[in-house]
Design a protein around this motif. Sequence first.
Motif, mmCIF file in Angstrom:
data_model
loop_
_atom_site.group_PDB
_atom_site.id
_atom_site.type_symbol
_atom_site.label_atom_id
_atom_site.label_comp_id
_atom_site.label_asym_id
_atom_site.label_seq_id
_atom_site.Cartn_x
_atom_site.Cartn_y
_atom_site.Cartn_z
ATOM 1 N N THR A 25 0.831 -1.207 0.000
ATOM 2 C CA THR A 25 0.000 0.000 0.000
ATOM 3 C C THR A 25 0.865 1.258 0.000
ATOM 4 N N THR A 26 0.301 2.338 -0.534
ATOM 5 C CA THR A 26 1.042 3.600 -0.483
ATOM 6 C C THR A 26 0.729 4.343 0.817
ATOM 7 N N LYS A 223 -6.649 5.291 -5.360
ATOM 8 C CA LYS A 223 -5.214 5.470 -5.589
ATOM 9 C C LYS A 223 -4.706 4.514 -6.655
#
Length: 321
Positions: A25-26, A223
């Motif tokens: 994940t960012t 995202k």
Amino acid sequence: MSYLEATNDLYKQAALTPDVGLCCTTNPVWQLPGLSIPVVMQEMNYGCGSTVSASDLVNEPKVLYVGVGGGMELLQFAYFSRQVGGVTGVDVVDEMLEACKKNFRIAEKENSWFKSEFVNLLKGDALNLPIESESVDVAAQNCLFNIFKTEDLKKAVAEMYRVLKPRGRLVMSDPVCEQPMNDALRNDDRLRAQCLSGSIPIKEYVKVLTDAGFGTIEIRARKSYRVLSPNHYPTEELIHIESIEIAAIKDPMPDDGPCVFTGKTAIYFGGEPYFDDTKGHVLLQNQPLAVCDKTAAALAELSDEIHISESTWHYDGGGCC
Ligand SMILES: C[S@@+](CC[C@H](N)C(=O)[O-])C[C@H]1O[C@@H](n2cnc3c(N)ncnc32)[C@H](O)[C@@H]1O
């Protein structure tokens, strides 16, 4: 071996040996007062966004988390709940439950407020939850449901709906993809289990939720997630996968259909002090009002003196319904 068995097998391996590149994940590592997330939980972060939001966690909710991974989000939920059994984690893979339990003992050493008993870990299947009906305030899953094929996805969502109390909320993060995927990708059980080839478009994902009965949907984040490129995957074109954070609220279904918030805002700029659509939406002159997509479309039909903004895909509360 069925795709569900292949999935169990993949996560058994990911429990025995942390796989840092799996999912990913960012989202930044949480920095909150008194919260320390053990490194091994970070290495076993197999999610694709966040499902933990303080605003969902008022009034000591009973939380259910399906697909526990290394336990990072369970720890984050427990940070807000801090009561014995306040959070229940369910997973079908014994080794993952074991790894999670072990990680909690490390978390106890790093967090003086945390006790393993805050989280009740249960063996169980997302498709047949070992949880009483209407007993949960907040249900969550991160990066699991995208793996499921259509009928199983419907079953998993129906199970979450069943266990939630009225007005309870299902918070999720999953990959989504607006491009078609070929059968070679769709039928590759390993890629599916890795959260790479099961994702569906946002509209379809939302429809599964509203068909299950959820009256309000909030898309909270969108995202960039991954690409499937021809030089690495069986595809002739580059496929872009995104991830979303989404909440589905067990509100009654409105007569005119669900309220789906994608981050649109309406602003009235006509000559009157306000615009009233007589359906509960009053737009004050030049003041923003967050609106669901259904209301945005209706307001645009009613007046050409209302500006409707594009979806930001970042809805964080407030607004019309
Ligand atoms: C992609 S990982 C996500 C883990 C965790 N939610 C996170 O964000 O790190 C999927 C998780 O779901 C579990 N899982 C796989 N199939 C399941 C099923 N049918 N029912 C419940 N859990 C399942 C796996 O063991 C694994 O813990």
